[in-house]
Design a protein around this motif. Structure first.
Motif, PDB file in Angstrom:
ATOM      1  N   VAL A 139      51.395   0.661  -3.052  1.00  0.00           N
ATOM      2  CA  VAL A 139      50.793   1.480  -2.005  1.00  0.00           C
ATOM      3  C   VAL A 139      49.289   1.286  -2.128  1.00  0.00           C
ATOM      4  O   VAL A 139      48.693   1.651  -3.141  1.00  0.00           O
ATOM      5  CB  VAL A 139      51.194   2.964  -2.144  1.00  0.00           C
ATOM      6  N   LEU A 140      48.683   0.712  -1.102  1.00  0.00           N
ATOM      7  CA  LEU A 140      47.315   0.223  -1.207  1.00  0.00           C
ATOM      8  C   LEU A 140      46.289   1.160  -0.570  1.00  0.00           C
ATOM      9  O   LEU A 140      46.609   2.240  -0.102  1.00  0.00           O
ATOM     10  CB  LEU A 140      47.249  -1.184  -0.616  1.00  0.00           C
ATOM     11  N   ASP A 141      45.056   0.712  -0.559  1.00  0.00           N
ATOM     12  CA  ASP A 141      43.887   1.512  -0.211  1.00  0.00           C
ATOM     13  C   ASP A 141      44.013   2.221   1.137  1.00  0.00           C
ATOM     14  O   ASP A 141      44.414   1.629   2.135  1.00  0.00           O
ATOM     15  CB  ASP A 141      42.645   0.629  -0.176  1.00  0.00           C
ATOM     16  N   GLU A 142      43.631   3.506   1.095  1.00  0.00           N
ATOM     17  CA  GLU A 142      43.531   4.367   2.258  1.00  0.00           C
ATOM     18  C   GLU A 142      44.849   4.580   2.985  1.00  0.00           C
ATOM     19  O   GLU A 142      44.879   4.989   4.148  1.00  0.00           O
ATOM     20  CB  GLU A 142      42.427   3.896   3.197  1.00  0.00           C
TER      21      GLU A 142
ATOM     22  N   SER B  85      53.698   1.827 -14.587  1.00  0.00           N
ATOM     23  CA  SER B  85      53.019   2.049 -13.313  1.00  0.00           C
ATOM     24  C   SER B  85      51.508   2.091 -13.519  1.00  0.00           C
ATOM     25  O   SER B  85      51.020   2.400 -14.604  1.00  0.00           O
ATOM     26  CB  SER B  85      53.495   3.355 -12.665  1.00  0.00           C
ATOM     27  N   VAL B  86      50.782   1.757 -12.456  1.00  0.00           N
ATOM     28  CA  VAL B  86      49.319   1.759 -12.480  1.00  0.00           C
ATOM     29  C   VAL B  86      48.819   2.615 -11.323  1.00  0.00           C
ATOM     30  O   VAL B  86      49.242   2.423 -10.176  1.00  0.00           O
ATOM     31  CB  VAL B  86      48.751   0.325 -12.343  1.00  0.00           C
ATOM     32  N   VAL B  87      47.919   3.549 -11.644  1.00  0.00           N
ATOM     33  CA  VAL B  87      47.273   4.370 -10.623  1.00  0.00           C
ATOM     34  C   VAL B  87      45.772   4.135 -10.781  1.00  0.00           C
ATOM     35  O   VAL B  87      45.220   4.325 -11.868  1.00  0.00           O
ATOM     36  CB  VAL B  87      47.603   5.870 -10.792  1.00  0.00           C
ATOM     37  N   HIS B  88      45.122   3.688  -9.717  1.00  0.00           N
ATOM     38  CA  HIS B  88      43.693   3.414  -9.771  1.00  0.00           C
ATOM     39  C   HIS B  88      43.038   3.859  -8.473  1.00  0.00           C
ATOM     40  O   HIS B  88      43.691   4.450  -7.607  1.00  0.00           O
ATOM     41  CB  HIS B  88      43.432   1.923 -10.061  1.00  0.00           C
TER      42      HIS B  88
ATOM     43  N   GLY C 287      57.048   0.634 -12.651  1.00  0.00           N
ATOM     44  CA  GLY C 287      56.331  -0.538 -12.179  1.00  0.00           C
ATOM     45  C   GLY C 287      55.674  -0.408 -10.822  1.00  0.00           C
ATOM     46  O   GLY C 287      55.465  -1.399 -10.122  1.00  0.00           O
ATOM     47  N   VAL C 288      55.286   0.782 -10.441  1.00  0.00           N
ATOM     48  CA  VAL C 288      54.632   1.034  -9.147  1.00  0.00           C
ATOM     49  C   VAL C 288      53.121   0.853  -9.292  1.00  0.00           C
ATOM     50  O   VAL C 288      52.548   1.136 -10.347  1.00  0.00           O
ATOM     51  CB  VAL C 288      54.954   2.468  -8.664  1.00  0.00           C
ATOM     52  N   ILE C 289      52.474   0.412  -8.224  1.00  0.00           N
ATOM     53  CA  ILE C 289      51.012   0.421  -8.140  1.00  0.00           C
ATOM     54  C   ILE C 289      50.609   1.350  -7.001  1.00  0.00           C
ATOM     55  O   ILE C 289      51.056   1.179  -5.860  1.00  0.00           O
ATOM     56  CB  ILE C 289      50.425  -0.981  -7.896  1.00  0.00           C
ATOM     57  N   LEU C 290      49.797   2.350  -7.341  1.00  0.00           N
ATOM     58  CA  LEU C 290      49.183   3.235  -6.340  1.00  0.00           C
ATOM     59  C   LEU C 290      47.685   3.012  -6.437  1.00  0.00           C
ATOM     60  O   LEU C 290      47.093   3.228  -7.501  1.00  0.00           O
ATOM     61  CB  LEU C 290      49.511   4.699  -6.635  1.00  0.00           C
ATOM     62  N   HIS C 291      47.059   2.582  -5.349  1.00  0.00           N
ATOM     63  CA  HIS C 291      45.635   2.260  -5.397  1.00  0.00           C
ATOM     64  C   HIS C 291      44.890   2.948  -4.262  1.00  0.00           C
ATOM     65  O   HIS C 291      45.121   2.648  -3.084  1.00  0.00           O
ATOM     66  CB  HIS C 291      45.431   0.742  -5.303  1.00  0.00           C
ATOM     67  N   ALA C 292      44.033   3.905  -4.620  1.00  0.00           N
ATOM     68  CA  ALA C 292      43.133   4.547  -3.660  1.00  0.00           C
ATOM     69  C   ALA C 292      43.889   5.055  -2.431  1.00  0.00           C
ATOM     70  O   ALA C 292      43.560   4.734  -1.294  1.00  0.00           O
ATOM     71  CB  ALA C 292      42.010   3.589  -3.261  1.00  0.00           C
TER      72      ALA C 292
END
Length: 177
Positions: free
Chosen positions: A109-112, A61-64, A89-94
């Motif tokens: 899960v994308l920005d804001e 997973s990636v958290v940014h 394998g999840v992406i959490l971004h902002a």
């Protein structure tokens, strides 16, 4: 692996488990009893990441975050609540993730985005920027849409999943000493 960035180092609560093959960089705080699994990356280089107690970030997973710039004044940090399971394998971004949330494998899960408490995001879901996911619902699809209200058993499973990963990380800690 813990890495500093521009003089800011990650901070850890008590009984945190970091797999030797994960990477946690910069302005990241992990609450008590959190776990970060193989090949997960939490990169708090251009803003902050905060992870609440008993939450787990699973393999790959990636958290940014989003930086302060002309298209995002002040930037956007990522906040993950307590008792959250972030699947493989999840992406959490902002984004902001409430308490007792399960983010299924491969979800984005994308920005804001704001995810309220007690939400299940299905595997492979794409939550587009700026959406708000309401408490007590299952969201699925690309783009993610509310599918149905969660049953009492599914709501219990949100807590169970986080507690299960606390037990597993405790076993990993015990076996490494």
């Amino acid at each position: 692996m813990l890495r500093s960035f521009e003089g800011i180092s990650p901070t850890l609560g008590t009984n945190v488990y970091l797999d030797p093959q994960c990477c946690v960089i910069g302005d990241v705080h992990l609450g008590d009893d959190c776990s970060v699994w193989p090949f997960a990356v939490l990169r708090g280089d251009v803003n902050r990441i905060r992870v609440g107690a008993r939450s787990n970030i699973q393999d790959n997973s990636v958290v940014h975050v989003t930086h302060d710039g002309p298209f995002s004044p002040g930037g956007v940090d990522t906040v993950i609540g307590e008792d959250v399971t972030v699947g493989h394998g999840v992406i959490l971004h902002a984004c902001k993730i409430g308490n007792r949330v399960l983010v299924g494998m491969g979800a984005r899960v994308l920005d804001e985005v704001v995810v309220e408490d007690d939400v299940f995001i299905a595997a492979g879901a794409l939550v587009t920027p700026g959406k708000r996911l309401k408490s007590g619902w299952l969201y699925a699809g690309s783009p993610a849409k509310p599918m149905r209200e969660l049953s009492a058993r599914e709501l219990e499973n949100l807590r169970y999943s986080a507690a299960h990963y606390v037990r597993v990380k405790n076993r990993h800690i015990a076996s490494s000493t």
